[in-house]
Write a protein that holds these residues in place. Structure first.
Motif, PDB file in Angstrom:
ATOM      1  N   ASN A 184     -17.084   8.694   5.122  1.00 61.54           N
ATOM      2  CA  ASN A 184     -16.382   7.991   6.196  1.00 61.54           C
ATOM      3  C   ASN A 184     -15.242   8.884   6.677  1.00 61.54           C
ATOM      4  OD1 ASN A 184     -17.703   5.179   5.930  1.00 61.54           O
ATOM      5  ND2 ASN A 184     -17.055   5.650   3.846  1.00 61.54           N
ATOM      6  N   LEU A 185     -15.548   9.714   7.661  1.00 58.44           N
ATOM      7  CA  LEU A 185     -14.613  10.755   8.066  1.00 58.44           C
ATOM      8  C   LEU A 185     -13.565  10.240   9.044  1.00 58.44           C
ATOM      9  CD1 LEU A 185     -16.964  13.833   8.633  1.00 58.44           C
ATOM     10  CD2 LEU A 185     -15.472  13.384   6.689  1.00 58.44           C
ATOM     11  N   PHE A 186     -12.331  10.586   8.766  1.00 56.37           N
ATOM     12  CA  PHE A 186     -11.226  10.363   9.694  1.00 56.37           C
ATOM     13  C   PHE A 186     -10.340  11.602   9.579  1.00 56.37           C
ATOM     14  CE2 PHE A 186      -7.105   8.363  10.961  1.00 56.37           C
ATOM     15  CZ  PHE A 186      -7.491   7.992  12.244  1.00 56.37           C
ATOM     16  N   LEU A 187     -10.748  12.672  10.266  1.00 57.15           N
ATOM     17  CA  LEU A 187     -10.125  13.976  10.087  1.00 57.15           C
ATOM     18  C   LEU A 187      -8.645  13.979  10.448  1.00 57.15           C
ATOM     19  CD1 LEU A 187     -12.996  16.249  11.449  1.00 57.15           C
ATOM     20  CD2 LEU A 187     -12.365  15.852   9.057  1.00 57.15           C
ATOM     21  N   ARG A 188      -8.255  13.141  11.394  1.00 55.63           N
ATOM     22  CA  ARG A 188      -6.843  13.099  11.794  1.00 55.63           C
ATOM     23  C   ARG A 188      -5.949  12.640  10.651  1.00 55.63           C
ATOM     24  NH1 ARG A 188      -7.382  10.185  17.751  1.00 55.63           N
ATOM     25  NH2 ARG A 188      -9.344  11.197  18.307  1.00 55.63           N
ATOM     26  N   GLY A 189      -6.504  11.865   9.738  1.00 51.39           N
ATOM     27  CA  GLY A 189      -5.736  11.435   8.575  1.00 51.39           C
ATOM     28  C   GLY A 189      -5.910  12.348   7.382  1.00 51.39           C
ATOM     29  N   MET A 190      -7.064  13.028   7.296  1.00 54.06           N
ATOM     30  CA  MET A 190      -7.346  13.889   6.154  1.00 54.06           C
ATOM     31  C   MET A 190      -6.568  15.194   6.195  1.00 54.06           C
ATOM     32  SD  MET A 190     -11.466  13.218   6.134  1.00 54.06           S
ATOM     33  CE  MET A 190     -11.858  14.514   4.964  1.00 54.06           C
ATOM     34  N   ALA A 224     -10.408   3.297  15.163  1.00 48.50           N
ATOM     35  CA  ALA A 224      -9.095   2.939  14.621  1.00 48.50           C
ATOM     36  C   ALA A 224      -9.233   2.136  13.333  1.00 48.50           C
ATOM     37  CB  ALA A 224      -8.308   2.140  15.659  1.00 48.50           C
ATOM     38  N   PHE A 225     -10.165   1.178  13.322  1.00 50.07           N
ATOM     39  CA  PHE A 225     -10.348   0.354  12.125  1.00 50.07           C
ATOM     40  C   PHE A 225     -10.888   1.184  10.969  1.00 50.07           C
ATOM     41  CE2 PHE A 225     -12.296  -3.161   9.627  1.00 50.07           C
ATOM     42  CZ  PHE A 225     -11.155  -3.922   9.483  1.00 50.07           C
ATOM     43  N   ASP A 226     -11.778   2.138  11.277  1.00 49.52           N
ATOM     44  CA  ASP A 226     -12.282   3.041  10.235  1.00 49.52           C
ATOM     45  C   ASP A 226     -11.137   3.849   9.640  1.00 49.52           C
ATOM     46  OD1 ASP A 226     -14.903   2.282  10.295  1.00 49.52           O
ATOM     47  OD2 ASP A 226     -15.545   3.860  11.676  1.00 49.52           O
ATOM     48  N   GLY A 227     -10.215   4.299  10.500  1.00 52.21           N
ATOM     49  CA  GLY A 227      -9.083   5.068  10.002  1.00 52.21           C
ATOM     50  C   GLY A 227      -8.205   4.265   9.071  1.00 52.21           C
ATOM     51  N   ILE A 228      -7.964   3.007   9.435  1.00 50.56           N
ATOM     52  CA  ILE A 228      -7.114   2.143   8.608  1.00 50.56           C
ATOM     53  C   ILE A 228      -7.772   1.866   7.260  1.00 50.56           C
ATOM     54  CG2 ILE A 228      -6.126  -0.170   8.404  1.00 50.56           C
ATOM     55  CD1 ILE A 228      -5.721  -0.097  11.455  1.00 50.56           C
ATOM     56  N   ARG A 304     -24.261   8.971  -1.211  1.00 52.79           N
ATOM     57  CA  ARG A 304     -24.120  10.424  -1.053  1.00 52.79           C
ATOM     58  C   ARG A 304     -25.180  11.025  -0.129  1.00 52.79           C
ATOM     59  NH1 ARG A 304     -19.322  11.545  -2.139  1.00 52.79           N
ATOM     60  NH2 ARG A 304     -19.827  13.710  -2.584  1.00 52.79           N
ATOM     61  N   ARG A 305     -25.549  10.307   0.907  1.00 47.62           N
ATOM     62  CA  ARG A 305     -26.513  10.846   1.858  1.00 47.62           C
ATOM     63  C   ARG A 305     -25.865  11.959   2.683  1.00 47.62           C
ATOM     64  NH1 ARG A 305     -29.177   5.273   4.322  1.00 47.62           N
ATOM     65  NH2 ARG A 305     -30.472   4.757   2.515  1.00 47.62           N
ATOM     66  N   PRO A 306     -26.637  12.949   3.117  1.00 48.70           N
ATOM     67  CA  PRO A 306     -26.080  13.973   4.022  1.00 48.70           C
ATOM     68  C   PRO A 306     -25.596  13.318   5.310  1.00 48.70           C
ATOM     69  CG  PRO A 306     -28.228  14.642   3.163  1.00 48.70           C
ATOM     70  CD  PRO A 306     -28.043  13.205   2.770  1.00 48.70           C
ATOM     71  N   ILE A 307     -24.493  13.800   5.850  1.00 48.88           N
ATOM     72  CA  ILE A 307     -23.945  13.169   7.043  1.00 48.88           C
ATOM     73  C   ILE A 307     -24.504  13.775   8.324  1.00 48.88           C
ATOM     74  CG2 ILE A 307     -21.825  12.445   5.921  1.00 48.88           C
ATOM     75  CD1 ILE A 307     -20.426  14.837   7.082  1.00 48.88           C
ATOM     76  N   TYR A 308     -25.222  14.880   8.200  1.00 51.78           N
ATOM     77  CA  TYR A 308     -25.884  15.458   9.368  1.00 51.78           C
ATOM     78  C   TYR A 308     -27.034  16.341   8.908  1.00 51.78           C
ATOM     79  CZ  TYR A 308     -23.179  19.656   8.205  1.00 51.78           C
ATOM     80  OH  TYR A 308     -22.633  20.731   7.548  1.00 51.78           O
ATOM     81  N   ALA A 309     -27.969  16.606   9.821  1.00 50.44           N
ATOM     82  CA  ALA A 309     -29.076  17.534   9.571  1.00 50.44           C
ATOM     83  C   ALA A 309     -29.121  18.513  10.734  1.00 50.44           C
ATOM     84  CB  ALA A 309     -30.398  16.791   9.447  1.00 50.44           C
ATOM     85  N   ILE A 310     -29.289  19.787  10.448  1.00 51.51           N
ATOM     86  CA  ILE A 310     -29.304  20.824  11.477  1.00 51.51           C
ATOM     87  C   ILE A 310     -30.736  21.095  11.900  1.00 51.51           C
ATOM     88  CG2 ILE A 310     -28.803  23.242  11.967  1.00 51.51           C
ATOM     89  CD1 ILE A 310     -26.407  23.029  10.117  1.00 51.51           C
ATOM     90  N   ASP A 311     -30.977  21.003  13.193  1.00 55.41           N
ATOM     91  CA  ASP A 311     -32.300  21.280  13.750  1.00 55.41           C
ATOM     92  C   ASP A 311     -32.458  22.770  14.038  1.00 55.41           C
ATOM     93  OD1 ASP A 311     -34.753  21.173  14.918  1.00 55.41           O
ATOM     94  OD2 ASP A 311     -34.144  20.044  16.700  1.00 55.41           O
TER      95      ASP A 311
END
Length: 335
Positions: A184-190, A224-228, A304-311
């Motif tokens: 659950n990424l919130f880079l502005r807070g990390m 915003a809710f995810d960040g909180i 722990r699923r991958p959050i993206y896959a590269i094509d």
């Protein structure tokens, strides 16, 4: 003194209208930095296509064949801005001494990139691009954004006010960021949690020239809710306090009802009963919903699923080719 290798990372989603101009402006900035000897000639731009439905990827491919500064990664599907940005950061960590992330819509002033690089050369590991005004925003968006920063500050969450994802990070700061393994990424807070030396550069945000915003009101509220909920347990604690307050009010109301019964003043009160039921039921549903949000985040994390896959990954392919050429030159020099 060795010049730093800079990678400018640009997440893209359905940006075919503005992308050619974005590439031209960033190319001009990068060439200027090279000419001024602020960055290495191996610096580049990395465009990450976040599963676009238009011709965004085709534009990236064509430009990469004509412009040696442009490289691209195509994700297998749309995973969201934060995940696409992380994909670019992870790809760039091997080669780059510093990275700059910027949106593709050209609302962030690209001329500030030079100042960011100068700050990096002065010894700063993280340089935030901060808006000095919000005049281009609507009245509603401007005031809701300010309210959001106040709420986050009250909850003890470190955020840089009026900063989005326009920033420079050094190699060691990026390395520390990639140790954070949450889904659950919130880079502005990390990123403020990383520490190291940090500073800000201020700029005036422009209006979007073409295309439409990829952050409508619904997505902004969800973000915003995810960040909180990703950085604070205050909402769940608030529900607990609300439960205790409701219990206290119920005890007082019960005592009042018993007193009236003993005094013989009781009478049937359908309205008061129904109102009480609706209030308590609503509070219970709110509490269950807030708890459910946290449980849902735990559910996503533990899988722990991958959050993206590269094509398609032209960036790593080019990097491997460069490393092979460099190794060949070294062998030639020692033979």
């Amino acid at each position: 003194m060795k010049l730093p290798v800079l990678t400018i990372i640009v997440p893209c989603y359905n940006e075919e209208e503005i992308l050619p101009k974005t590439m031209d402006e960033l190319t001009a900035v990068l060439l200027e930095l090279m000419e001024l000897k602020l960055v290495s000639n191996n610096s580049n731009m990395l465009f990450v296509d976040d599963g676009s439905k238009d011709h965004t990827w085709n534009l990236i491919q064509v430009e990469s064949m004509q412009n040696h500064l442009v490289r691209g990664i195509k994700l297998a599907g749309n995973v969201g801005h934060q995940n696409a940005l992380l994909a670019g950061l992870e790809a760039a960590q091997r080669q780059s001494d510093c990275v700059i992330s910027i949106d593709a819509d050209l609302q962030d002033d690209v001329s500030v990139i030079r100042t960011m690089v100068e700050k990096y050369n002065d010894g700063y590991d993280i340089v935030y691009g901060v808006r000095d005004k919000r005049q281009t925003d609507t009245f509603f968006k401007r005031n809701t954004a300010l309210a959001f920063y106040r709420v986050m500050g009250t909850l003890g969450i470190q955020l840089i006010p009026n900063h989005a994802d326009y920033r420079l990070m050094s190699k060691r700061a990026l390395k520390e960021l990639l140790k954070y393994k949450e889904r659950n990424l919130f880079l502005r807070g990390m990123i403020p949690l990383i520490g190291f030396s940090q500073t800000k550069v201020f700029y005036e945000r422009k209006e979007r020239e073409r295309g439409i915003s990829k952050y409508p009101l619904k997505k902004m509220l969800s973000f915003a809710f995810d960040g909180i909920t990703s950085f604070s347990v205050a909402p769940i604690r608030f529900v607990t306090y609300l439960g205790f307050i409701t219990l206290l009010v119920s005890i007082l109301a019960g005592g009042y009802a018993l007193l009236q019964k003993w005094l013989g003043n009781t009478q049937s009160g359908w309205t008061s009963i129904m109102i009480s039921l609706w209030i308590i039921g609503g509070l219970q549903l709110i509490g269950i919903g807030v708890v459910g949000e946290y449980i849902g985040k735990i559910f996503k994390e533990v899988k722990r699923r991958p959050i993206y896959a590269i094509d398609v990954d032209h960036y790593s392919e080019n990097l491997e080719d460069e490393e092979a050429d460099e190794a060949a030159w070294k062998r030639k020099g020692t033979s």
